[in-house]
Design an enzyme around this catalytic site. Structure first.
Site, PDB file in Angstrom:
ATOM      1  N   LYS A 134      -3.139  -3.754  -5.867  1.00  0.00           N
ATOM      2  CA  LYS A 134      -2.167  -4.822  -6.090  1.00  0.00           C
ATOM      3  C   LYS A 134      -2.587  -5.786  -7.223  1.00  0.00           C
ATOM      4  CE  LYS A 134       0.710  -4.494  -2.059  1.00  0.00           C
ATOM      5  NZ  LYS A 134       0.313  -4.038  -0.734  1.00  0.00           N
ATOM      6  N   PHE A 160      -1.407  -2.479   7.983  1.00  0.00           N
ATOM      7  CA  PHE A 160      -0.799  -1.601   6.978  1.00  0.00           C
ATOM      8  C   PHE A 160      -1.870  -1.186   5.982  1.00  0.00           C
ATOM      9  CE2 PHE A 160       1.394  -0.568   3.025  1.00  0.00           C
ATOM     10  CZ  PHE A 160       2.322   0.353   3.496  1.00  0.00           C
ATOM     11  N   ASP A 179      -9.823  -3.759   4.071  1.00  0.00           N
ATOM     12  CA  ASP A 179      -8.700  -3.441   3.196  1.00  0.00           C
ATOM     13  C   ASP A 179      -8.249  -4.745   2.550  1.00  0.00           C
ATOM     14  OD1 ASP A 179      -6.275  -2.988   2.004  1.00  0.00           O
ATOM     15  OD2 ASP A 179      -5.454  -1.779   3.636  1.00  0.00           O
TER      16      ASP A 179
HETATM   17  C1  LIG Z   1       0.237  -2.662  -0.197  1.00  0.00           C
HETATM   18  C2  LIG Z   1      -0.893  -2.349   0.696  1.00  0.00           C
HETATM   19  C3  LIG Z   1      -1.450  -1.064   0.749  1.00  0.00           C
HETATM   20  C4  LIG Z   1      -0.854   0.112   0.007  1.00  0.00           C
HETATM   21  O1  LIG Z   1      -0.959  -0.011  -1.361  1.00  0.00           O
HETATM   22  P1  LIG Z   1      -0.114   0.972  -2.308  1.00  0.00           P
HETATM   23  O2  LIG Z   1      -0.501   0.577  -3.691  1.00  0.00           O
HETATM   24  O3  LIG Z   1       1.337   0.740  -1.985  1.00  0.00           O
HETATM   25  O4  LIG Z   1      -0.508   2.363  -1.967  1.00  0.00           O
HETATM   26  C5  LIG Z   1      -2.563  -0.874   1.538  1.00  0.00           C
HETATM   27  N1  LIG Z   1      -3.101  -1.877   2.249  1.00  0.00           N
HETATM   28  C6  LIG Z   1      -2.598  -3.122   2.229  1.00  0.00           C
HETATM   29  C7  LIG Z   1      -3.267  -4.201   3.008  1.00  0.00           C
HETATM   30  C8  LIG Z   1      -1.461  -3.403   1.470  1.00  0.00           C
HETATM   31  O5  LIG Z   1      -0.950  -4.634   1.467  1.00  0.00           O
END
Ligand SMILES: *Cc1c(COP(=O)(O)O)cnc(C)c1O
Length: 404
Positions: free
Chosen positions: A252, A138, A223
């Site tokens: 986050k 994701f 990421d």
């Molecule tokens: C939550 C998340 C995202 C997206 O972040 P947003 O602030 O919702 O755009 C991208 N990569 C990972 C691994 C995530 O957990």
């Protein structure tokens, strides 16, 4: 008379792309929350790994108040002191030399992917455009990031998707070798898949990706939107593995609840983000940067990071104790304070059924896919709140088992 908002208002006034729980929290302090009726909850959800210091931590409240009375926003026509301090501190504490600031994880990943493509065009030519990522991964909800993400249900149904994106199997180096070549521009990976079910990468896998990128002149993008800023027990999870990416994304936990994101990279690669190639109105917003700076400085200390590792063990012990009684989990896994409990065969696909029961018992938790109960609490959650939260979780699980 003023109208008190209700859960029904959600259905009336908001787009139906979420299905929020019935209760509406109105106040938070540390790892406790209270709803409109005054019922109290322990927070193991942490706003989906965002509230890194719980709710209304004084360090963050002070940073927000102080900056809030000085200067909020300028746009990137000017720079500002909090953004400069945040960028400096992130480079001093990581592999990176340069930082691009933005407002979310998806936006940080969008920047990373665009940078990788531009870097490849600059140094190798248009043909080097393949991006490899992983099934179940994701990376956000913009159209580029959701297409790089490995969950087709999120990217299908919106017309043609961006091209030259390939998906391999996570923790399966052979499946990457089949796809990688000299036309590979970048490999994007979460050091631990979050939304995909709390699945840590193996050391060999990440090392293998690093080697493949080096062999094929491709960029390795970590990421760390979910694993970053103390969540894994290190400032960034790559430090646990001792494997350095070329680009890293963070959001986050970075703002502890204030919207902020960052993309980190090296001097050489950053050159491809020349003037005018990319931007964001809110990127480097002074309020967001002031809060993020306070969060990073508070979290990146031996006390807080050591505390995360200690709390990890506590979470694990409690979950194992519960599991010895009820046998609902097949595996308990994760790093630091990002913990997943995979449901056993008898409870396959039932992780989501725990959440409303937990709320009735006064506990907020999360799932990561249908089969994994996920916990991403405050990095400084008091031990007493862990114990009380686990007692509530046990009552919820007892009810799940009794109803089966
Ligand atoms: C939550 C998340 C995202 C997206 O972040 P947003 O602030 O919702 O755009 C991208 N990569 C990972 C691994 C995530 O957990």
């Amino acid at each position: 008379m003023s109208h008190t908002p209700s859960r029904q208002d959600f259905d009336h006034y908001m787009t139906p792309n979420y299905a929020p729980q019935q209760v509406i929290p109105v106040r938070g302090e540390g790892s406790r929350l209270w709803d409109q009726q005054g019922s109290e909850y322990i927070d193991f959800a942490g706003g989906i790994a965002v509230n890194s210091l719980g709710h209304c931590h004084p360090v963050l409240v002070n940073a927000l108040k102080e900056q809030g009375e000085k200067l909020w926003h300028l746009s990137n026509v000017f720079t500002n002191e909090p953004a400069l301090k945040l960028a400096k501190t992130l480079t001093e504490r990581t592999f990176a030399d340069k930082v691009f600031l933005c407002s979310s994880g998806g936006e940080a990943n969008e920047a990373a992917l665009k940078l990788a493509r531009r870097w490849a065009v600059d140094h190798h030519g248009e043909h080097k455009d393949k991006i490899i990522s992983f099934h179940q991964s994701f990376h956000g909800r913009t159209f580029f990031t959701v297409s790089v993400g490995g969950q087709p249900k999120y990217s299908q149904g919106f017309g043609p998707v961006p091209g030259s994106i390939l998906h391999a199997n996570f923790n399966d180096l052979e499946s990457v070798r089949e796809l990688v070549g000299d036309d590979t521009c970048a490999i994007m990976v979460e050091p631990m898949q979050g939304e995909g079910g709390i699945v840590p990468a193996t050391q060999e896998f990440l090392q293998g990706l690093r080697d493949l990128c080096d062999d094929h002149n491709a960029l390795l993008i970590f990421d760390e939107v979910q694993t970053g800023v103390g969540r894994s027990g290190e400032l960034y999870a790559y430090k646990n593995f001792g494997i350095t990416p070329d680009i890293l994304t963070s959001a986050k936990s970075l703002g502890g609840g204030f919207p902020v994101g960052a993309m980190l990279t090296t001097d050489a690669i950053a050159k491809s983000l020349a003037i005018g190639t990319h931007g964001s109105t809110y990127g480097g917003n002074a309020l967001a940067s002031a809060v993020a700076l306070a969060a990073v400085e508070f979290i990146d200390t031996p006390e807080v990071l050591g505390g995360v590792k200690k709390r990890h063990d506590l979470f694990r012990e409690h979950l194992e104790t519960i599991n010895r009684k009820y046998g609902v989990f097949k595996e308990i896994r994760g790093m630091g304070l990002l913990i997943g409990a995979q449901m056993s065969e008898a409870y396959e696909g039932r992780a989501k059924d725990i959440l409303p029961l937990a709320i009735e018992e006064g506990l907020m938790a999360l799932i990561a896919g249908p089969n994994v109960l996920r916990m991403a609490p405050s990095l400084v959650i008091p031990e007493a709140d862990i114990a009380e939260g686990m007692a509530r979780l046990e009552r919820a699980i007892e009810r799940l088992v009794a109803a089966a």
